[in-house]
Design an enzyme around this catalytic site. Structure first.
Site, PDB file in Angstrom:
ATOM      1  N   ASN A   6      -3.062   5.914  -1.252  1.00 51.36           N
ATOM      2  CA  ASN A   6      -2.812   6.241   0.145  1.00 51.36           C
ATOM      3  C   ASN A   6      -2.300   7.296   0.363  1.00 51.36           C
ATOM      4  O   ASN A   6      -2.401   7.848   1.604  1.00 51.36           O
ATOM      5  CB  ASN A   6      -2.261   4.891   0.821  1.00 51.36           C
TER       6      ASN A   6
ATOM      7  N   SER B 186       0.870  -1.193   0.096  1.00 53.30           N
ATOM      8  CA  SER B 186       0.173   0.162  -0.055  1.00 53.30           C
ATOM      9  C   SER B 186       0.775   1.344  -0.159  1.00 53.30           C
ATOM     10  O   SER B 186       0.303   2.382  -0.103  1.00 53.30           O
ATOM     11  CB  SER B 186      -0.849   0.141   1.387  1.00 53.30           C
TER      12      SER B 186
ATOM     13  N   GLU C   1      -3.659   0.205  -8.983  1.00 48.40           N
ATOM     14  CA  GLU C   1      -2.708   1.019  -9.417  1.00 48.40           C
ATOM     15  C   GLU C   1      -1.530   0.429  -9.649  1.00 48.40           C
ATOM     16  O   GLU C   1      -0.998  -0.612  -8.970  1.00 48.40           O
ATOM     17  CB  GLU C   1      -2.362   1.888  -8.011  1.00 48.40           C
TER      18      GLU C   1
ATOM     19  N   HIS D 255      -1.265  -2.771  -7.327  1.00 51.78           N
ATOM     20  CA  HIS D 255      -1.886  -2.185  -5.953  1.00 51.78           C
ATOM     21  C   HIS D 255      -3.456  -2.348  -6.175  1.00 51.78           C
ATOM     22  O   HIS D 255      -4.005  -1.672  -6.817  1.00 51.78           O
ATOM     23  CB  HIS D 255      -1.459  -0.927  -5.601  1.00 51.78           C
TER      24      HIS D 255
HETATM   25  N1  LIG Z   1      -6.299  -3.972   3.617  1.00 57.26           N
HETATM   26  C1  LIG Z   1      -6.553  -3.120   2.569  1.00 57.26           C
HETATM   27  O1  LIG Z   1      -7.508  -2.509   2.177  1.00 57.26           O
HETATM   28  C2  LIG Z   1      -5.445  -3.288   1.456  1.00 57.26           C
HETATM   29  C3  LIG Z   1      -5.642  -2.530   0.355  1.00 57.26           C
HETATM   30  C4  LIG Z   1      -4.655  -2.607  -0.751  1.00 57.26           C
HETATM   31  C5  LIG Z   1      -3.404  -3.305  -0.504  1.00 57.26           C
HETATM   32  N2  LIG Z   1      -3.149  -3.861   0.790  1.00 57.26           N
HETATM   33  C6  LIG Z   1      -1.859  -4.339   0.875  1.00 57.26           C
HETATM   34  O2  LIG Z   1      -1.921  -5.726   0.933  1.00 57.26           O
HETATM   35  C7  LIG Z   1      -1.148  -6.519   1.719  1.00 57.26           C
HETATM   36  C8  LIG Z   1      -1.611  -7.350   2.594  1.00 57.26           C
HETATM   37  O3  LIG Z   1      -2.920  -6.639   3.336  1.00 57.26           O
HETATM   38  P1  LIG Z   1      -4.113  -7.776   3.835  1.00 57.26           P
HETATM   39  O4  LIG Z   1      -5.115  -6.626   4.127  1.00 57.26           O
HETATM   40  O5  LIG Z   1      -4.413  -8.693   3.006  1.00 57.26           O
HETATM   41  O6  LIG Z   1      -3.395  -8.088   5.164  1.00 57.26           O
HETATM   42  P2  LIG Z   1      -4.119  -9.408   5.982  1.00 57.26           P
HETATM   43  O7  LIG Z   1      -3.516  -8.992   7.527  1.00 57.26           O
HETATM   44  O8  LIG Z   1      -5.332  -9.958   5.944  1.00 57.26           O
HETATM   45  O9  LIG Z   1      -3.171 -10.611   5.334  1.00 57.26           O
HETATM   46  C9  LIG Z   1      -1.653 -10.657   5.553  1.00 57.26           C
HETATM   47  C10 LIG Z   1      -1.430 -12.202   5.026  1.00 57.26           C
HETATM   48  O10 LIG Z   1      -0.041 -12.275   4.841  1.00 57.26           O
HETATM   49  C11 LIG Z   1       0.639 -13.264   5.572  1.00 57.26           C
HETATM   50  N3  LIG Z   1       1.964 -13.155   5.658  1.00 57.26           N
HETATM   51  C12 LIG Z   1       2.768 -12.468   6.582  1.00 57.26           C
HETATM   52  N4  LIG Z   1       4.151 -12.949   6.114  1.00 57.26           N
HETATM   53  C13 LIG Z   1       4.084 -13.828   5.356  1.00 57.26           C
HETATM   54  C14 LIG Z   1       5.212 -14.322   4.677  1.00 57.26           C
HETATM   55  N5  LIG Z   1       6.306 -14.454   4.810  1.00 57.26           N
HETATM   56  N6  LIG Z   1       4.719 -15.332   3.512  1.00 57.26           N
HETATM   57  C15 LIG Z   1       3.406 -15.624   3.287  1.00 57.26           C
HETATM   58  N7  LIG Z   1       2.529 -14.804   3.583  1.00 57.26           N
HETATM   59  C16 LIG Z   1       2.671 -14.089   4.808  1.00 57.26           C
HETATM   60  C17 LIG Z   1      -0.232 -13.308   6.657  1.00 57.26           C
HETATM   61  O11 LIG Z   1      -0.186 -14.739   7.360  1.00 57.26           O
HETATM   62  C18 LIG Z   1      -1.678 -13.023   6.519  1.00 57.26           C
HETATM   63  O12 LIG Z   1      -2.667 -14.166   6.149  1.00 57.26           O
HETATM   64  C19 LIG Z   1      -0.435  -5.263   2.375  1.00 57.26           C
HETATM   65  O13 LIG Z   1       0.860  -5.002   1.968  1.00 57.26           O
HETATM   66  C20 LIG Z   1      -1.379  -4.162   2.571  1.00 57.26           C
HETATM   67  O14 LIG Z   1      -0.677  -3.015   2.674  1.00 57.26           O
HETATM   68  C21 LIG Z   1      -4.304  -3.851   1.552  1.00 57.26           C
END
Ligand SMILES: NC(=O)c1ccc[n+]([C@@H]2O[C@H](COP(=O)([O-])OP(=O)(O)OC[C@H]3O[C@@H](n4cnc5c(N)ncnc54)[C@H](O)[C@@H]3O)[C@@H](O)[C@H]2O)c1
Length: 285
Positions: A190, A119, A152, A140
């Site tokens: 963001n 993000s 993005e 993204h």
């Molecule tokens: N939540 C949102 O609205 C959003 C929107 C766009 C982008 N993002 C980005 O997407 C990414 C994930 O966010 P999310 O909301 O899905 O988080 P989340 O907490 O729902 O999921 C993250 C997952 O990553 C896993 N993980 C951690 N370390 C790992 C590794 N070494 N290998 C494999 N898996 C691993 C965790 O176990 C977890 O299941 C982040 O970079 C976040 O910034 C989030």
């Protein structure tokens, strides 16, 4: 290069959404996380979404089964060796992402493209962990991935045109609308959204309004479909805090200082919908 096998690292709310849209577009998908229970939870979320689509007659049961059959789960990153294109969607933590990219660089074929769904973390910083910065790019997606139209697309300094074109075309193949952003902390989405959410948390912290009034003002006054505090709960307060830290660190400007109340909630484990409690309370489904 033609992308046939698509890897997703991280099966959380973003990772499982990305796996779903990739499989829906006909690609073979490998969805990886660190524990079996996490990939299973991701697969259950996809199955729930698809069951709803079948109930609403937007999809046949046979198409649902075929889509699910295209998703293989994995708890060993080495399974990404057969992927042509990998999107990393693990926790928004630089140390975790650096290690994943170092590992993927060794595991994946020389032609494979390594994208990140970060993000906020600059793409060039992630690309420099690999020996293939020309094949590293930001892709993204927005939350919830199957619903939200935007992707993005962010080039690092060294990203090759071919990498960019393949990522752009994949976004279109997934039914999304790509928009290019430059490689600065937070990109476009963001850089604009998260300071607004942080300010909403400051409003709560300073007693300017209740959570309901803050959200109502922004919904009815600014025509936002969701209030900023409800949106923060949807995104995940840990992710919101991590993004603010990246903006604060990247721009060294006090206007990006994360609100202490946001930090307090994260420290308490109140991460929003995913833990059942954030600014609001949720019953877990
Ligand atoms: N939540 C949102 O609205 C959003 C929107 C766009 C982008 N993002 C980005 O997407 C990414 C994930 O966010 P999310 O909301 O899905 O988080 P989340 O907490 O729902 O999921 C993250 C997952 O990553 C896993 N993980 C951690 N370390 C790992 C590794 N070494 N290998 C494999 N898996 C691993 C965790 O176990 C977890 O299941 C982040 O970079 C976040 O910034 C989030």
């Amino acid at each position: 290069m033609t992308v046939k096998t698509f890897g997703v690292v991280g099966a959380g709310q973003m990772g499982n959404g990305i796996a779903q849209v990739a499989a829906a577009s006909g690609l073979e998908v490998i969805m990886n996380d660190i524990k079996t229970e996490f990939v299973e939870r991701g697969l259950q979320a996809i199955t729930r979404n698809l069951n709803r689509a079948v109930e609403k007659e937007k999809m046949t049961a046979a198409d649902k089964d075929a889509l699910l059959n295209r998703i293989k789960t994995s708890v060993d990153l080495k399974d990404m060796a057969s992927a042509d294109f990998v999107v990393e969607a693990a926790t928004e933590n630089q140390t975790i992402k650096f290690q994943i990219f170092k590992d993927l660089d060794e595991i994946c074929g020389a032609q494979a493209i390594l994208a990140t769904n970060t993000s906020s973390i600059p793409i060039g910083r992630i690309a420099s962990q690999t020996q293939r910065p020309d094949k590293v790019i930001g892709m993204h997606f927005m939350n919830p991935v199957p619903v939200m139209k935007l992707v993005e697309v962010i080039r690092g300094l060294a990203t090759a045109d071919e990498t960019f074109d393949i990522t752009w075309d994949l976004s279109l193949k997934f039914g999304k609308t790509p928009a290019e952003a430059s490689d600065f902390p937070g990109f476009i989405a963001n850089r604009i959204l998260m300071p607004m959410i942080n300010e909403a948390v400051y409003c709560l912290y300073h007693g300017v309004g209740t959570r309901e009034n803050i959200d109502t003002v922004m919904k009815l006054g600014a025509n936002h479909p969701m209030g900023p505090l409800a949106l923060a709960d949807l995104i995940g307060l840990d992710t919101c805090l991590a993004i603010m830290e990246t903006l604060n660190d990247g721009f060294k400007d006090s206007k990006y200082r994360p609100c202490p109340l946001l930090r307090k909630y994260v420290e308490a484990g109140w991460l929003g919908r995913k833990t059942g409690r954030g600014f609001y309370e949720y019953t877990k489904s």
